[in-house]
Scaffold this active site. Structure first.
Site, PDB file in Angstrom:
ATOM      1  CD  GLU A 273     -41.014 -21.720  49.045  1.00 35.54           C
ATOM      2  OE1 GLU A 273     -40.461 -21.703  47.919  1.00 35.54           O
ATOM      3  OE2 GLU A 273     -41.326 -22.779  49.630  1.00 35.54           O
TER       4      GLU A 273
ATOM      5  CE1 TYR B  20     -31.659 -13.381  46.068  1.00 34.20           C
ATOM      6  CE2 TYR B  20     -29.323 -13.212  45.561  1.00 34.20           C
ATOM      7  CZ  TYR B  20     -30.462 -13.971  45.718  1.00 34.20           C
ATOM      8  OH  TYR B  20     -30.409 -15.333  45.521  1.00 34.20           O
TER       9      TYR B  20
ATOM     10  CG  HIS C  93     -38.104 -17.766  46.862  1.00 31.67           C
ATOM     11  ND1 HIS C  93     -37.061 -18.237  47.628  1.00 31.67           N
ATOM     12  CD2 HIS C  93     -39.059 -18.729  46.878  1.00 31.67           C
ATOM     13  CE1 HIS C  93     -37.372 -19.439  48.077  1.00 31.67           C
ATOM     14  NE2 HIS C  93     -38.582 -19.752  47.650  1.00 31.67           N
TER      15      HIS C  93
ATOM     16  N   PRO D 244     -30.623 -18.879  54.860  1.00 31.43           N
ATOM     17  CG  PRO D 244     -29.769 -20.903  54.045  1.00 31.43           C
ATOM     18  CD  PRO D 244     -30.996 -20.256  54.573  1.00 31.43           C
ATOM     19  CG  ASN D 245     -25.886 -17.264  51.840  1.00 31.15           C
ATOM     20  OD1 ASN D 245     -24.879 -17.046  52.498  1.00 31.15           O
ATOM     21  ND2 ASN D 245     -26.093 -18.411  51.218  1.00 31.15           N
TER      22      ASN D 245
ATOM     23  CG  ASN E  54     -36.391 -16.104  51.026  1.00 32.48           C
ATOM     24  OD1 ASN E  54     -35.869 -17.154  50.660  1.00 32.48           O
ATOM     25  ND2 ASN E  54     -36.178 -14.954  50.416  1.00 32.48           N
TER      26      ASN E  54
ATOM     27  CB  ALA F 100     -29.595 -22.470  49.406  1.00 31.49           C
TER      28      ALA F 100
ATOM     29  NE  ARG G 195     -26.467 -14.960  47.724  1.00 33.64           N
ATOM     30  CZ  ARG G 195     -27.551 -15.717  47.735  1.00 33.64           C
ATOM     31  NH1 ARG G 195     -28.541 -15.434  48.553  1.00 33.64           N
ATOM     32  NH2 ARG G 195     -27.644 -16.744  46.932  1.00 33.64           N
TER      33      ARG G 195
ATOM     34  NE  ARG H   5     -31.090 -16.083  40.739  1.00 31.53           N
ATOM     35  CZ  ARG H   5     -30.647 -16.138  41.985  1.00 31.53           C
ATOM     36  NH1 ARG H   5     -31.469 -16.110  43.004  1.00 31.53           N
ATOM     37  NH2 ARG H   5     -29.355 -16.230  42.224  1.00 31.53           N
TER      38      ARG H   5
END
Length: 145
Positions: free
Chosen positions: A98, A23, A100, A10-11, A74, A77, A18, A107
């Site tokens: 995985e 990012y 990111h 998502p996103n 990735n 969320a 964003r 964060r």
């Protein structure tokens, strides 16, 4: 030719728009072009997917597993709470890494825990698009992954 699925959650379709301070300004299309080109350099077919829907991501994990393709994921969320994606990862026998883009550990505290990392071969965080490249190389070079 070996195949690798790159599954973004998502996103990630909002890359470039964003939170560019987190990012960057590159888009999802830029990321996909980048990792597909890295794949070509290593005689590897890279198949890119992005969805804001948990079920679609699960279907792609199952598909990659059925086809014997490694996975770079990735989960966005979903990383922090999707036991369904965690279980899908655990259900396949292909290597999964995985990734990111940002350093999730630097964060917000809710981003510090991944429910999916424990069922992957490894996790790469905070290296931007380079993390995808490193994951791809690890999958291609790692006979025992």
């Amino acid at each position: 030719m070996r195949s690798i699925y790159v599954i973004n959650g998502p996103n990630l379709n909002r890359l470039g728009l964003r939170e560019p301070d987190v990012y960057g300004h590159d888009t999802l299309a830029d990321l996909e072009n980048f990792i597909e080109n890295v794949g070509k350099q290593h005689q590897c077919e890279v198949l890119c997917f992005q969805s804001n829907e948990e079920g679609q991501m699960i279907d792609w994990i199952h598909e990659a597993g059925d086809k014997g393709a490694g996975i770079i994921i990735n989960p966005g969320a979903y990383t922090h709470y999707s036991y369904a994606i965690r279980d899908a990862i655990a259900s396949v026998s292909v290597p999964i890494i995985e990734v990111h883009i940002s350093n999730v550990h630097a964060r917000e505290s809710f981003r510090h825990h991944s429910v999916t990392a424990a069922v992957t071969k490894g996790q790469i965080v905070g290296l931007g698009f380079k993390g995808y490249e490193l994951a791809l190389l690890a999958l291609l070079e790692g006979e025992d992954l």
